[in-house]
Design a protein around this motif. Structure first.
Motif, PDB file in Angstrom:
ATOM      1  N   LYS A  74      -1.858  12.588  15.230  1.00 17.91           N
ATOM      2  CA  LYS A  74      -2.699  11.961  16.246  1.00 17.91           C
ATOM      3  C   LYS A  74      -3.525  10.788  15.705  1.00 17.91           C
ATOM      4  CE  LYS A  74      -3.239  16.088  19.144  1.00 17.91           C
ATOM      5  NZ  LYS A  74      -1.985  16.648  18.890  1.00 17.91           N
ATOM      6  N   PRO A  75      -2.853   9.845  15.048  1.00 18.43           N
ATOM      7  CA  PRO A  75      -3.604   8.682  14.583  1.00 18.43           C
ATOM      8  C   PRO A  75      -3.976   7.786  15.767  1.00 18.43           C
ATOM      9  CG  PRO A  75      -1.277   8.286  14.272  1.00 18.43           C
ATOM     10  CD  PRO A  75      -1.421   9.725  14.752  1.00 18.43           C
ATOM     11  N   ARG A  76      -4.931   6.907  15.551  1.00 17.55           N
ATOM     12  CA  ARG A  76      -5.286   5.922  16.583  1.00 17.55           C
ATOM     13  C   ARG A  76      -4.189   4.880  16.702  1.00 17.55           C
ATOM     14  NH1 ARG A  76      -7.654   0.874  16.211  1.00 17.55           N
ATOM     15  NH2 ARG A  76      -8.109   1.205  14.012  1.00 17.55           N
ATOM     16  N   ARG A  77      -3.597   4.501  15.542  1.00 15.03           N
ATOM     17  CA  ARG A  77      -2.568   3.463  15.558  1.00 15.03           C
ATOM     18  C   ARG A  77      -1.570   3.649  14.426  1.00 15.03           C
ATOM     19  NH1 ARG A  77      -5.519  -1.923  13.035  1.00 15.03           N
ATOM     20  NH2 ARG A  77      -6.376  -0.818  11.233  1.00 15.03           N
ATOM     21  N   VAL A  78      -0.404   3.042  14.633  1.00 12.70           N
ATOM     22  CA  VAL A  78       0.650   2.986  13.617  1.00 12.70           C
ATOM     23  C   VAL A  78       1.018   1.517  13.448  1.00 12.70           C
ATOM     24  CG1 VAL A  78       3.023   3.623  13.021  1.00 12.70           C
ATOM     25  CG2 VAL A  78       1.519   5.297  14.135  1.00 12.70           C
ATOM     26  N   ILE A  79       1.045   1.063  12.210  1.00  2.89           N
ATOM     27  CA  ILE A  79       1.419  -0.315  11.903  1.00  2.89           C
ATOM     28  C   ILE A  79       2.835  -0.309  11.338  1.00  2.89           C
ATOM     29  CG2 ILE A  79       0.924  -2.354  10.498  1.00  2.89           C
ATOM     30  CD1 ILE A  79      -2.035  -1.377  10.467  1.00  2.89           C
ATOM     31  N   PHE A  80       3.711  -1.059  11.984  1.00  2.00           N
ATOM     32  CA  PHE A  80       5.086  -1.241  11.519  1.00  2.00           C
ATOM     33  C   PHE A  80       5.119  -2.529  10.696  1.00  2.00           C
ATOM     34  CE2 PHE A  80       5.472   1.370  15.272  1.00  2.00           C
ATOM     35  CZ  PHE A  80       6.519   2.236  14.990  1.00  2.00           C
ATOM     36  N   ASN A  81       5.129  -2.387   9.384  1.00  2.00           N
ATOM     37  CA  ASN A  81       5.162  -3.550   8.504  1.00  2.00           C
ATOM     38  C   ASN A  81       6.526  -4.230   8.584  1.00  2.00           C
ATOM     39  OD1 ASN A  81       2.548  -3.693   6.774  1.00  2.00           O
ATOM     40  ND2 ASN A  81       3.019  -1.514   7.001  1.00  2.00           N
TER      41      ASN A  81
ATOM     42  N   THR B 273       0.282   3.347   8.191  1.00  6.22           N
ATOM     43  CA  THR B 273       0.971   2.091   7.922  1.00  6.22           C
ATOM     44  C   THR B 273       2.324   2.431   7.306  1.00  6.22           C
ATOM     45  OG1 THR B 273       0.816  -0.095   6.888  1.00  6.22           O
ATOM     46  CG2 THR B 273      -0.308   1.709   5.744  1.00  6.22           C
ATOM     47  N   LEU B 274       3.384   1.988   7.976  1.00  9.44           N
ATOM     48  CA  LEU B 274       4.748   2.371   7.623  1.00  9.44           C
ATOM     49  C   LEU B 274       5.448   1.339   6.750  1.00  9.44           C
ATOM     50  CD1 LEU B 274       6.166   3.719  10.998  1.00  9.44           C
ATOM     51  CD2 LEU B 274       5.683   5.042   8.950  1.00  9.44           C
ATOM     52  N   TYR B 275       6.012   1.842   5.655  1.00 15.05           N
ATOM     53  CA  TYR B 275       6.855   1.038   4.767  1.00 15.05           C
ATOM     54  C   TYR B 275       8.204   1.732   4.623  1.00 15.05           C
ATOM     55  CZ  TYR B 275       2.773  -1.710   3.623  1.00 15.05           C
ATOM     56  OH  TYR B 275       1.680  -2.534   3.705  1.00 15.05           O
ATOM     57  N   LEU B 276       8.780   2.118   5.755  1.00 16.44           N
ATOM     58  CA  LEU B 276      10.098   2.765   5.795  1.00 16.44           C
ATOM     59  C   LEU B 276      10.967   2.024   6.791  1.00 16.44           C
ATOM     60  CD1 LEU B 276       9.144   6.549   6.194  1.00 16.44           C
ATOM     61  CD2 LEU B 276       9.858   5.413   4.093  1.00 16.44           C
ATOM     62  N   ASN B 277      12.255   1.905   6.483  1.00 20.11           N
ATOM     63  CA  ASN B 277      13.141   1.275   7.464  1.00 20.11           C
ATOM     64  C   ASN B 277      13.319   2.235   8.650  1.00 20.11           C
ATOM     65  OD1 ASN B 277      15.577   2.925   7.252  1.00 20.11           O
ATOM     66  ND2 ASN B 277      15.883   2.000   5.244  1.00 20.11           N
TER      67      ASN B 277
ATOM     68  N   VAL C 177      -9.332   7.564   7.956  1.00 19.17           N
ATOM     69  CA  VAL C 177      -8.421   7.603   6.821  1.00 19.17           C
ATOM     70  C   VAL C 177      -7.138   6.852   7.174  1.00 19.17           C
ATOM     71  CG1 VAL C 177      -7.111   9.117   5.262  1.00 19.17           C
ATOM     72  CG2 VAL C 177      -9.358   9.834   6.099  1.00 19.17           C
ATOM     73  N   THR C 178      -6.635   6.086   6.214  1.00 18.47           N
ATOM     74  CA  THR C 178      -5.358   5.390   6.374  1.00 18.47           C
ATOM     75  C   THR C 178      -4.296   6.128   5.587  1.00 18.47           C
ATOM     76  OG1 THR C 178      -6.429   3.247   6.654  1.00 18.47           O
ATOM     77  CG2 THR C 178      -4.119   3.220   5.982  1.00 18.47           C
ATOM     78  N   LEU C 179      -3.189   6.428   6.238  1.00 17.80           N
ATOM     79  CA  LEU C 179      -2.040   7.070   5.596  1.00 17.80           C
ATOM     80  C   LEU C 179      -0.961   6.015   5.368  1.00 17.80           C
ATOM     81  CD1 LEU C 179      -0.200   9.405   4.655  1.00 17.80           C
ATOM     82  CD2 LEU C 179       0.253   9.882   7.073  1.00 17.80           C
ATOM     83  N   VAL C 180      -0.594   5.836   4.106  1.00 16.37           N
ATOM     84  CA  VAL C 180       0.487   4.922   3.744  1.00 16.37           C
ATOM     85  C   VAL C 180       1.751   5.756   3.597  1.00 16.37           C
ATOM     86  CG1 VAL C 180       1.330   3.266   2.029  1.00 16.37           C
ATOM     87  CG2 VAL C 180      -1.122   3.392   2.539  1.00 16.37           C
ATOM     88  N   ILE C 181       2.742   5.507   4.445  1.00 15.54           N
ATOM     89  CA  ILE C 181       4.013   6.231   4.356  1.00 15.54           C
ATOM     90  C   ILE C 181       5.064   5.276   3.805  1.00 15.54           C
ATOM     91  CG2 ILE C 181       5.846   7.437   5.604  1.00 15.54           C
ATOM     92  CD1 ILE C 181       3.782   8.512   7.506  1.00 15.54           C
ATOM     93  N   GLY C 182       5.724   5.740   2.745  1.00 11.20           N
ATOM     94  CA  GLY C 182       6.658   4.891   2.011  1.00 11.20           C
ATOM     95  C   GLY C 182       5.989   4.373   0.750  1.00 11.20           C
ATOM     96  N   ALA C 183       4.929   5.071   0.328  1.00 11.99           N
ATOM     97  CA  ALA C 183       4.161   4.670  -0.851  1.00 11.99           C
ATOM     98  C   ALA C 183       5.028   4.721  -2.101  1.00 11.99           C
ATOM     99  CB  ALA C 183       2.944   5.579  -1.017  1.00 11.99           C
TER     100      ALA C 183
END
Length: 120
Positions: A80-87, A61-65, A4-10
């Protein structure tokens, strides 16, 4: 299996990159959950406005400053995600280091580019 992908800052705003990312994730048939400052719905995906104990998170996947990310540090690490993407615009060396210390992959990347080049 984490998938599952979690979009934060949606956002429900169609001009926001998080909104576009949700659409492109759906187009790739990926499972998505979304967290934003306001409840809403984007392409059938509910946006929660409260941190939930989501299960099976593979990617955040982060869309927050960086300043807005601070309140999410423990929360994201706890998922405990496998990865975090800083957009773009979300790059944060402090959080990047914390994730690495917790054996979570951290990437300064663009989810939209990753999806378009099949690198997601």
């Amino acid at each position: 299996m984490k998938n599952v992908t979690l979009v934060i800052g949606a956002s429900t705003n169609p001009n926001k990159y998080s909104n576009i990312a949700i659409k492109r994730l759906i187009d790739k048939d990926l499972k998505i959950v979304a967290l934003g400052s306001r409840k809403g719905s984007v392409f059938g995906v509910s946006i929660d406005d409260q941190k939930k104990d989501y299960k099976n998170i593979d990617t955040v996947t982060l869309y927050l400053n960086p300043k807005r990310q601070v309140e999410y540090y423990d929360y994201i690490i706890g998922l405990k995600p496998r990865r975090v993407i800083f957009n773009p615009g979300a790059e944060n060396i402090e959080f990047f280091k914390l994730l690495k210390e917790n054996n979570i992959e951290a990437e300064d990347a663009c989810t939209l580019v990753m999806l378009s080049t099949n690198e997601f």
